[in-house]
Design an enzyme around this catalytic site. Structure first.
Site, PDB file in Angstrom:
ATOM      1  NE  ARG A  76      -3.120  -0.142   3.156  1.00  0.00           N
ATOM      2  CZ  ARG A  76      -2.834   0.231   4.184  1.00  0.00           C
ATOM      3  NH1 ARG A  76      -2.368   1.344   4.516  1.00  0.00           N
ATOM      4  NH2 ARG A  76      -2.540  -0.653   5.340  1.00  0.00           N
ATOM      5  CE1 TYR A 130     -17.835  10.125 -15.100  1.00  0.00           C
ATOM      6  CE2 TYR A 130     -17.245  10.278 -13.214  1.00  0.00           C
ATOM      7  CZ  TYR A 130     -17.549   9.665 -14.246  1.00  0.00           C
ATOM      8  OH  TYR A 130     -17.987   8.175 -13.988  1.00  0.00           O
ATOM      9  CG  ASP A 195     -10.882  15.217 -15.210  1.00  0.00           C
ATOM     10  OD1 ASP A 195     -10.428  14.832 -16.206  1.00  0.00           O
ATOM     11  OD2 ASP A 195     -11.817  14.940 -14.329  1.00  0.00           O
ATOM     12  CE  LYS A 220     -13.854   6.977 -17.814  1.00  0.00           C
ATOM     13  NZ  LYS A 220     -14.104   8.100 -17.053  1.00  0.00           N
TER      14      LYS A 220
HETATM   15  C1  PLP Z   1     -14.456   8.927 -16.132  1.00  0.00           C
HETATM   16  C2  PLP Z   1     -14.004  10.119 -15.590  1.00  0.00           C
HETATM   17  C3  PLP Z   1     -13.522  10.456 -14.276  1.00  0.00           C
HETATM   18  C4  PLP Z   1     -13.676   9.184 -13.098  1.00  0.00           C
HETATM   19  O1  PLP Z   1     -12.926   8.221 -13.195  1.00  0.00           O
HETATM   20  P1  PLP Z   1     -12.988   6.428 -12.980  1.00  0.00           P
HETATM   21  O2  PLP Z   1     -11.816   6.173 -13.357  1.00  0.00           O
HETATM   22  O3  PLP Z   1     -14.241   6.276 -13.658  1.00  0.00           O
HETATM   23  O4  PLP Z   1     -13.305   6.842 -11.533  1.00  0.00           O
HETATM   24  C5  PLP Z   1     -13.297  11.523 -13.960  1.00  0.00           C
HETATM   25  N1  PLP Z   1     -13.104  12.622 -14.911  1.00  0.00           N
HETATM   26  C6  PLP Z   1     -13.571  12.275 -16.155  1.00  0.00           C
HETATM   27  C7  PLP Z   1     -13.634  13.492 -17.013  1.00  0.00           C
HETATM   28  C8  PLP Z   1     -14.036  11.140 -16.301  1.00  0.00           C
HETATM   29  O5  PLP Z   1     -14.573  10.886 -17.583  1.00  0.00           O
END
Ligand code: PLP
Length: 403
Positions: A76, A130, A195, A220
Site C-alpha cells: 500500500r 464529470y 481534469d 479512459k
Molecule cells: C470517468 C471520468 C472520471 C472518473 O474516473 P473513474 O476512473 O471512472 O473513477 C473523472 N473525470 C472524467 C472527465 C471522467 O471522464
C-alpha cells in the site's frame, strides 16, 4: 538555435518528443536489467531481516511522503510496477511527479483530502464536470464545500479557506473549453486542478499553462482498451508527497497489473489519440452538415470526443447503433455512445445538469479506431428515422420522433 545544440553538449540532452517518451519513459533501466518487457511485481509485502531499517523507511515516509528507497515495505506504500507508470505519465505531462490510484474518483478523493487535511475545505469549481465529480463535490461527501461559478467568477469566489479550484477542459460531456492560462491567473496562489481526461497529454499539458495539478481518469484514454480502471494525478513533488501519504492511509492504490496495462497503454497513446481524433473531426464535419442533427459540440483543441444533439428521441439512436457500442465510459479503441442525461450525468440534479448545458437530447460519442466510413454508415442507419431540419431551416421540434 541554442549554443548547446551547436556544441552538442552531452550534459544537457535535448528533450525527447512526446511520442518517444510514450514508449521509453518509465522503462529507462530495462536494458540494463536484461529485460525488454516491463516486470510485474505482484508482492503485497517485502521481506526484510532488518527491522531497524524498515522502521527508518516508515518514519521517513511518514515525515516526507517521498517514495521509499529500496523495497517499499508493504504494497500500500509503493509498488515498482505502478511507479513505472507514474514516472512515465509525469514525463508526458511535464511534471516532477505523478501518483496513481485505483480509479479517477479515488484520485480526486485523495486531492480533496490533502487540501481538507490542511483546513482548506472550500472548493471553487466550474460546471460541467464529470457526473460523479459533480456529485462528490456537491454532496460534500468528504466534508468539503463547493462554490460553483463560471471561469469569470473564480477570483471572486475564492475565500481564505479555498483549497482548490477545479475545472475540466474539454468538459464532460459538452466538450466546453476553458482558457487554462487565464484561469490559472485568476486562481492566484490557490492550486488549479485541471481534469484533462478528455485531452490527454497528447493534446494539452495544463501544467505548462499554469495549472498545479492534472487529473486523469486513466480508465479512459491512458489505458485505452476498456479493460483497466485507474486514476492518476500529475503534479509537483511537494503535492505528490502529500498524495502518497493520503493514499497510504486511505488505501486507494492502483493494482500492479493495472499499472502494467496503463504503462503499456501509454506507449500507443499518441498514435491512438491522433488517429481517433482525425476520425472524430471528420464525423464532426459530416454531423454538422446533416439536417437531422440540431447541434454538434467539438473542442477547438480537437480530440476523439464528439457530442451532438438530435431532433426527436435521443434514446432511439442509442438503441439503433450496431457497430458503435452503446455504453458509458470513453477512450477505448472501439467507438462508444451514451446519453449523458440518463447515464454519465444521471447523478447530477436535473436543474444543475440542464444549466450546465447537458440537455436531454445530447448524445456523447467516444470515437475509436474503426474505419471512419464504417462509423458514418452506422450513424446514418441509426439516424435514419430522424426528423430533419427543412431546407428553409425550420426546426422539426413538433414532429414525432420516427415511426
Ligand atoms: C470517468 C471520468 C472520471 C472518473 O474516473 P473513474 O476512473 O471512472 O473513477 C473523472 N473525470 C472524467 C472527465 C471522467 O471522464
Amino acid at each position: 538555435m541554442d549554443t548547446e545544440a551547436l556544441t552538442g553538449d552531452s550534459t544537457t540532452p535535448r528533450p525527447r518528443a512526446l511520442a518517444t517518451e510514450a514508449v521509453h519513459a518509465g522503462r529507462d533501466d530495462l536494458a540494463g536489467l536484461g529485460l525488454h518487457a516491463v516486470p510485474i511485481d505482484l508482492s503485497t509485502t517485502y521481506p526484510s531481516y532488518d527491522s531497524r531499517g524498515e522502521a527508518e523507511r516508515i518514519d521517513s515516509f511518514a515525515a516526507t511522503g517521498a517514495r521509499p528507497d529500496g523495497p517499499p515495505v508493504y504494497g500500500r506504500l509503493d509498488n515498482p510496477t505502478t511507479a513505472r507508470f507514474e514516472t512515465a505519465l509525469a514525463r508526458l505531462e511535464g511534471t516532477e511527479s505523478a501518483v496513481s490510484f485505483a480509479t479517477g474518483m479515488a484520485a480526486l478523493t485523495a486531492v480533496l483530502l490533502v487540501r481538507a487535511s490542511m483546513g482548506l475545505r472550500h472548493v471553487v469549481a466550474v460546471r460541467p464536470l464529470y457526473g460523479c465529480s459533480d456529485h462528490l463535490l456537491g454532496a460534500g461527501l468528504l466534508g468539503t464545500e463547493v462554490t460553483w461559478t463560471d471561469p469569470a467568477g473564480i477570483a471572486e469566489a475564492i475565500r481564505p479557506d479555498t483549497g482548490l479550484v477545479m475545472v475540466e477542459t474539454p468538459a464532460n460531456p459538452t466538450l466546453a473549453e476553458v482558457d487554462i492560462q487565464a484561469l490559472a491567473h485568476s486562481c492566484g496562489s490557490v492550486p488549479l486542478l485541471v481534469d484533462s481526461t478528455f485531452a490527454t497529454p497528447v493534446l494539452q499539458r495544463p501544467v505548462e499553462d499554469g495549472a498545479r495539478i492534472v487529473l486523469h481518469s486513466a480508465t479512459k484514454y491512458l489505458g485505452g482498451h476498456g479493460d483497466v480502471m485507474g486514476g492518476v494525478v500529475a503534479c509537483d513533488e511537494e503535492f505528490a508527497a502529500r498524495l502518497r501519504q493520503v493514499r497510504f492511509a486511505t488505501g486507494g492504490v492502483l493494482h500492479p497489473m493495472a499499472g502494467y496495462l496503463l504503462l503499456r497503454g501509454l506507449s500507443t497513446l499518441p498514435v491512438r489519440v491522433r488517429a481517433a481524433s482525425a476520425s472524430a473531426a471528420e464525423l464532426t464535419r459530416r454531423l454538422t452538415a446533416d439536417p437531422r442533427i440540431a447541434r454538434v459540440h467539438y473542442p477547438k483543441i480537437g480530440g476523439a470526443m464528439v457530442s451532438f444533439e438530435v431532433y426527436g428521441d435521443p434514446h432511439r439512436v442509442i438503441s439503433a447503433v450496431r457497430l458503435i457500442t452503446p455504453a458509458v465510459s470513453l477512450g477505448s479503441v472501439d467507438t462508444l455512445i451514451q446519453h449523458p442525461a440518463s447515464i454519465s450525468h444521471r447523478i447530477v440534479d436535473e436543474g444543475d445538469r440542464r444549466a450546465a448545458g447537458v440537455g436531454d437530447r445530447l448524445l456523447r460519442m467516444s470515437v475509436g479506431l474503426e474505419d471512419v466510413e464504417d462509423l458514418w454508415a452506422d450513424l446514418c442507419q441509426a439516424l435514419s428515422d430522424r426528423p430533419a431540419r427543412t431546407a428553409a431551416g425550420n426546426v422539426p421540434e413538433s414532429r414525432p420522433a420516427g415511426r
